[in-house]
Design a protein around this motif. Structure first.
Motif, PDB file in Angstrom:
ATOM      1  N   MET A   1     -14.802 -26.164  14.334  1.00  0.00           N
ATOM      2  CA  MET A   1     -13.789 -26.549  13.360  1.00  0.00           C
ATOM      3  C   MET A   1     -14.091 -25.946  11.990  1.00  0.00           C
ATOM      4  SD  MET A   1     -13.390 -29.234  10.805  1.00  0.00           S
ATOM      5  CE  MET A   1     -14.180 -30.722  11.402  1.00  0.00           C
ATOM      6  N   PHE A   2     -15.350 -25.998  11.569  1.00  0.00           N
ATOM      7  CA  PHE A   2     -15.735 -25.433  10.279  1.00  0.00           C
ATOM      8  C   PHE A   2     -15.496 -23.925  10.233  1.00  0.00           C
ATOM      9  CE2 PHE A   2     -19.106 -28.771   8.795  1.00  0.00           C
ATOM     10  CZ  PHE A   2     -18.115 -29.727   8.733  1.00  0.00           C
ATOM     11  N   ARG A   3     -15.840 -23.240  11.327  1.00  0.00           N
ATOM     12  CA  ARG A   3     -15.647 -21.783  11.363  1.00  0.00           C
ATOM     13  C   ARG A   3     -14.181 -21.409  11.206  1.00  0.00           C
ATOM     14  NH1 ARG A   3     -20.033 -22.120  15.299  1.00  0.00           N
ATOM     15  NH2 ARG A   3     -21.822 -20.929  14.491  1.00  0.00           N
ATOM     16  N   ARG A   4     -13.314 -22.271  11.677  1.00  0.00           N
ATOM     17  CA  ARG A   4     -11.887 -21.996  11.557  1.00  0.00           C
ATOM     18  C   ARG A   4     -11.357 -22.374  10.170  1.00  0.00           C
ATOM     19  NH1 ARG A   4      -8.805 -23.448  17.177  1.00  0.00           N
ATOM     20  NH2 ARG A   4     -10.473 -22.933  18.645  1.00  0.00           N
ATOM     21  N   LYS A   5     -11.571 -23.624   9.772  1.00  0.00           N
ATOM     22  CA  LYS A   5     -10.875 -24.120   8.580  1.00  0.00           C
ATOM     23  C   LYS A   5     -11.440 -23.540   7.283  1.00  0.00           C
ATOM     24  CE  LYS A   5     -13.000 -28.388   6.923  1.00  0.00           C
ATOM     25  NZ  LYS A   5     -12.722 -29.760   6.479  1.00  0.00           N
ATOM     26  N   THR A   6     -12.717 -23.149   7.283  1.00  0.00           N
ATOM     27  CA  THR A   6     -13.347 -22.606   6.082  1.00  0.00           C
ATOM     28  C   THR A   6     -13.892 -21.204   6.319  1.00  0.00           C
ATOM     29  OG1 THR A   6     -13.979 -24.828   5.361  1.00  0.00           O
ATOM     30  CG2 THR A   6     -15.159 -22.980   4.370  1.00  0.00           C
ATOM     31  N   GLY A   7     -14.597 -21.033   7.417  1.00  0.00           N
ATOM     32  CA  GLY A   7     -15.270 -19.762   7.665  1.00  0.00           C
ATOM     33  C   GLY A   7     -14.336 -18.594   7.891  1.00  0.00           C
ATOM     34  N   ALA A   8     -13.150 -18.849   8.466  1.00  0.00           N
ATOM     35  CA  ALA A   8     -12.250 -17.745   8.792  1.00  0.00           C
ATOM     36  C   ALA A   8     -11.826 -16.969   7.551  1.00  0.00           C
ATOM     37  CB  ALA A   8     -11.018 -18.272   9.531  1.00  0.00           C
ATOM     38  N   LEU A   9     -11.568 -17.667   6.456  1.00  0.00           N
ATOM     39  CA  LEU A   9     -11.129 -16.973   5.243  1.00  0.00           C
ATOM     40  C   LEU A   9     -12.294 -16.240   4.583  1.00  0.00           C
ATOM     41  CD1 LEU A   9      -8.548 -16.463   3.688  1.00  0.00           C
ATOM     42  CD2 LEU A   9      -9.107 -18.385   2.204  1.00  0.00           C
TER      43      LEU A   9
ATOM     44  N   ALA B   1      -4.067 -12.402   8.252  1.00  0.00           N
ATOM     45  CA  ALA B   1      -3.142 -13.243   9.014  1.00  0.00           C
ATOM     46  C   ALA B   1      -3.886 -14.031  10.087  1.00  0.00           C
ATOM     47  CB  ALA B   1      -2.052 -12.379   9.646  1.00  0.00           C
ATOM     48  N   ARG B   2      -4.824 -13.385  10.764  1.00  0.00           N
ATOM     49  CA  ARG B   2      -5.597 -14.104  11.781  1.00  0.00           C
ATOM     50  C   ARG B   2      -6.397 -15.247  11.161  1.00  0.00           C
ATOM     51  NH1 ARG B   2      -6.135  -8.880  14.109  1.00  0.00           N
ATOM     52  NH2 ARG B   2      -8.041  -8.465  12.927  1.00  0.00           N
ATOM     53  N   ALA B   3      -6.871 -15.044   9.946  1.00  0.00           N
ATOM     54  CA  ALA B   3      -7.654 -16.084   9.272  1.00  0.00           C
ATOM     55  C   ALA B   3      -6.804 -17.297   8.907  1.00  0.00           C
ATOM     56  CB  ALA B   3      -8.301 -15.513   8.010  1.00  0.00           C
ATOM     57  N   CYS B   4      -5.492 -17.113   8.804  1.00  0.00           N
ATOM     58  CA  CYS B   4      -4.604 -18.206   8.387  1.00  0.00           C
ATOM     59  C   CYS B   4      -4.077 -19.035   9.541  1.00  0.00           C
ATOM     60  CB  CYS B   4      -3.385 -17.636   7.643  1.00  0.00           C
ATOM     61  SG  CYS B   4      -3.769 -16.850   6.083  1.00  0.00           S
ATOM     62  N   GLY B   5      -4.026 -18.465  10.744  1.00  0.00           N
ATOM     63  CA  GLY B   5      -3.272 -19.054  11.828  1.00  0.00           C
ATOM     64  C   GLY B   5      -4.022 -20.035  12.702  1.00  0.00           C
TER      65      GLY B   5
ATOM     66  N   GLY C   1       0.831  -1.195   0.000  1.00  0.00           N
ATOM     67  CA  GLY C   1       0.000   0.000   0.000  1.00  0.00           C
ATOM     68  C   GLY C   1       0.863   1.240   0.000  1.00  0.00           C
ATOM     69  N   ASP C   2       0.231   2.361   0.339  1.00  0.00           N
ATOM     70  CA  ASP C   2       0.956   3.629   0.318  1.00  0.00           C
ATOM     71  C   ASP C   2       1.480   4.015   1.697  1.00  0.00           C
ATOM     72  OD1 ASP C   2      -1.348   4.187   1.645  1.00  0.00           O
ATOM     73  OD2 ASP C   2      -2.097   5.690   0.222  1.00  0.00           O
ATOM     74  N   GLY C   3       1.543   3.022   2.600  1.00  0.00           N
ATOM     75  CA  GLY C   3       2.012   3.308   3.943  1.00  0.00           C
ATOM     76  C   GLY C   3       0.903   3.719   4.880  1.00  0.00           C
ATOM     77  N   ALA C   4      -0.329   3.762   4.395  1.00  0.00           N
ATOM     78  CA  ALA C   4      -1.450   4.142   5.233  1.00  0.00           C
ATOM     79  C   ALA C   4      -1.809   2.995   6.169  1.00  0.00           C
ATOM     80  CB  ALA C   4      -2.654   4.520   4.370  1.00  0.00           C
ATOM     81  N   GLU C   5      -2.762   3.235   7.056  1.00  0.00           N
ATOM     82  CA  GLU C   5      -3.155   2.237   8.041  1.00  0.00           C
ATOM     83  C   GLU C   5      -3.879   1.062   7.408  1.00  0.00           C
ATOM     84  OE1 GLU C   5      -3.579   0.473  11.780  1.00  0.00           O
ATOM     85  OE2 GLU C   5      -2.334   2.146  11.125  1.00  0.00           O
ATOM     86  N   ALA C   6      -4.618   1.305   6.329  1.00  0.00           N
ATOM     87  CA  ALA C   6      -5.486   0.261   5.772  1.00  0.00           C
ATOM     88  C   ALA C   6      -4.737  -1.007   5.370  1.00  0.00           C
ATOM     89  CB  ALA C   6      -6.288   0.814   4.595  1.00  0.00           C
ATOM     90  N   PRO C   7      -3.623  -0.948   4.617  1.00  0.00           N
ATOM     91  CA  PRO C   7      -2.936  -2.191   4.273  1.00  0.00           C
ATOM     92  C   PRO C   7      -2.506  -2.980   5.503  1.00  0.00           C
ATOM     93  CG  PRO C   7      -2.166  -0.409   2.882  1.00  0.00           C
ATOM     94  CD  PRO C   7      -3.014   0.218   3.951  1.00  0.00           C
ATOM     95  N   HIS C   8      -2.052  -2.278   6.535  1.00  0.00           N
ATOM     96  CA  HIS C   8      -1.645  -2.943   7.773  1.00  0.00           C
ATOM     97  C   HIS C   8      -2.838  -3.657   8.410  1.00  0.00           C
ATOM     98  CE1 HIS C   8       0.339  -3.604  11.643  1.00  0.00           C
ATOM     99  NE2 HIS C   8      -0.738  -3.092  12.223  1.00  0.00           N
ATOM    100  N   SER C   9      -3.969  -2.992   8.457  1.00  0.00           N
ATOM    101  CA  SER C   9      -5.158  -3.579   9.069  1.00  0.00           C
ATOM    102  C   SER C   9      -5.645  -4.782   8.274  1.00  0.00           C
ATOM    103  CB  SER C   9      -6.276  -2.535   9.165  1.00  0.00           C
ATOM    104  OG  SER C   9      -5.883  -1.458   9.971  1.00  0.00           O
ATOM    105  N   MET C  10      -5.649  -4.702   6.951  1.00  0.00           N
ATOM    106  CA  MET C  10      -6.076  -5.819   6.139  1.00  0.00           C
ATOM    107  C   MET C  10      -5.131  -7.010   6.304  1.00  0.00           C
ATOM    108  SD  MET C  10      -7.707  -4.291   2.617  1.00  0.00           S
ATOM    109  CE  MET C  10      -6.392  -3.150   2.197  1.00  0.00           C
ATOM    110  N   THR C  11      -3.836  -6.732   6.416  1.00  0.00           N
ATOM    111  CA  THR C  11      -2.869  -7.795   6.630  1.00  0.00           C
ATOM    112  C   THR C  11      -3.147  -8.514   7.936  1.00  0.00           C
ATOM    113  OG1 THR C  11      -1.176  -6.609   5.359  1.00  0.00           O
ATOM    114  CG2 THR C  11      -0.418  -8.309   6.876  1.00  0.00           C
ATOM    115  N   ALA C  12      -3.474  -7.771   8.980  1.00  0.00           N
ATOM    116  CA  ALA C  12      -3.774  -8.380  10.269  1.00  0.00           C
ATOM    117  C   ALA C  12      -5.029  -9.250  10.190  1.00  0.00           C
ATOM    118  CB  ALA C  12      -3.950  -7.294  11.329  1.00  0.00           C
ATOM    119  N   ILE C  13      -6.045  -8.778   9.497  1.00  0.00           N
ATOM    120  CA  ILE C  13      -7.280  -9.550   9.344  1.00  0.00           C
ATOM    121  C   ILE C  13      -6.996 -10.863   8.625  1.00  0.00           C
ATOM    122  CG2 ILE C  13      -9.516  -9.616   8.151  1.00  0.00           C
ATOM    123  CD1 ILE C  13      -9.673  -6.548   8.660  1.00  0.00           C
TER     124      ILE C  13
END
Length: 295
Positions: A176-184, A145-149, A131-143
């Motif tokens: 289990m479903f909410r994590r493995k499929t629903g999180a993404l 990343a949580r879905a992957c872990g 991104g352009d260094g704004a907050e949004a790319p950082h926030s989207m990355t966090a969202i």
């Protein structure tokens, strides 16, 4: 009955994210060409691109231009593709067919498939962070990343493996479903909200409830297709769950109960959108498509 306007735009939006993915994957360096080929094999020329469509549809609900959503749309699809590559591995689900053709570890080899999944995941976060260094790319990355872990896909897959041969109760299966499929699916819906920091908490929560209901119902539908579908239509083996004694919702609790649960979750998703407000035509159309799909 006239189809919603979003239906007419869906193919254009799919083509849009296809171009973004192809441009990035075709520009991979020549070094490690086998790896790059495996990455392209996994991510291009296949898939319904439902998760990118959820990103664009949520963006429309938030009055965001498609160009602002190209990176998160591509990123969520790359994560989805990486997860499929790893899920198909012999150490996981040991599937030989995906999207109607050999899985990556069959078409290449197991080591290349592992590396291709790793590299697709890394590329997703690389694209999202540009991104352009704004907050949004950082926030989207966090969202994302949580879905992957551990609270998302990885944790859900661990539970999926743990439950093989067991008979967990409904609450455990749905967790289990909410994590493995629903999180993404949740991440696809929630990433665009990072571009609208002023969004009222009640509207943000409505989108989260919509995504949670759709994500859970999507996996129950997937389990039903394992029973009711055929290999040609769904593009993968139809006996994988039963042969590995997976914690399948309809196998554990009944086909009729699975259909009833999907209907219940569809109603929850629709109610959440009424709480959100206007411009949800695309999300409504996608929910119906996701929950009534035949493949």
């Amino acid at each position: 009955m006239t189809e919603p306007a979003f239906a007419a735009r869906a193919d254009e939006l799919i083509a849009r994210v296809e171009r973004v993915l192809a441009e990035r994957l075709q520009s991979l360096p020549a070094t490690g060409s086998k790896l790059a080929e495996a990455m392209r094999y996994a991510a291009l020329d296949g898939g319904k691109r439902l998760r990118p469509l959820l990103v664009y549809a949520t963006g429309e609900a938030l009055d965001l231009a498609p160009a602002a959503l190209d990176a998160p749309s591509a990123a969520v699809e790359l994560i989805h593709c990486y997860s499929l590559v790893h899920d198909d591995l012999p150490a996981m689900d040991n599937d030989a067919l995906r999207r109607g053709r050999p899985t990556v570890h069959v078409a290449f080899d197991e080591a290349t498939a592992i590396l291709a999944g790793d590299a697709l995941q890394a590329l997703a976060f690389e694209m999202l962070s540009e991104g352009d260094g704004a907050e949004a790319p950082h926030s989207m990355t966090a969202i994302l990343a949580r879905a992957c872990g551990v609270i998302g896909m990885a944790g859900g897959q661990a539970l999926d493996l743990k439950f093989e041969g067991e008979r967990p109760d409904q609450a455990a299966v749905e967790d289990m479903f909410r994590r493995k499929t629903g999180a993404l699916i949740r991440a696809a819906v929630m990433m665009p909200t990072a571009l609208r920091p002023e969004l009222a908490p009640a509207r943000r929560e409505a989108l989260a409830r919509f995504a949670d209901a759709v994500g859970l119902a999507f996996q129950i539908r997937d389990d039903l297709l394992e029973i009711e579908g055929d290999t040609d239509s769904i593009g993968k083996s139809c006996d994988s769950d039963s042969s590995r004694q997976k914690a399948s919702w309809p196998i554990l609790f009944g086909v009729d109960a699975a259909r009833a649960r999907i209907d219940e979750l569809a109603a929850e998703a629709a109610e959440a959108l009424t709480q959100f407000g206007e411009n949800t035509e695309g999300l409504s159309w996608l929910a119906e498509r996701l929950l009534n799909r035949r493949s």
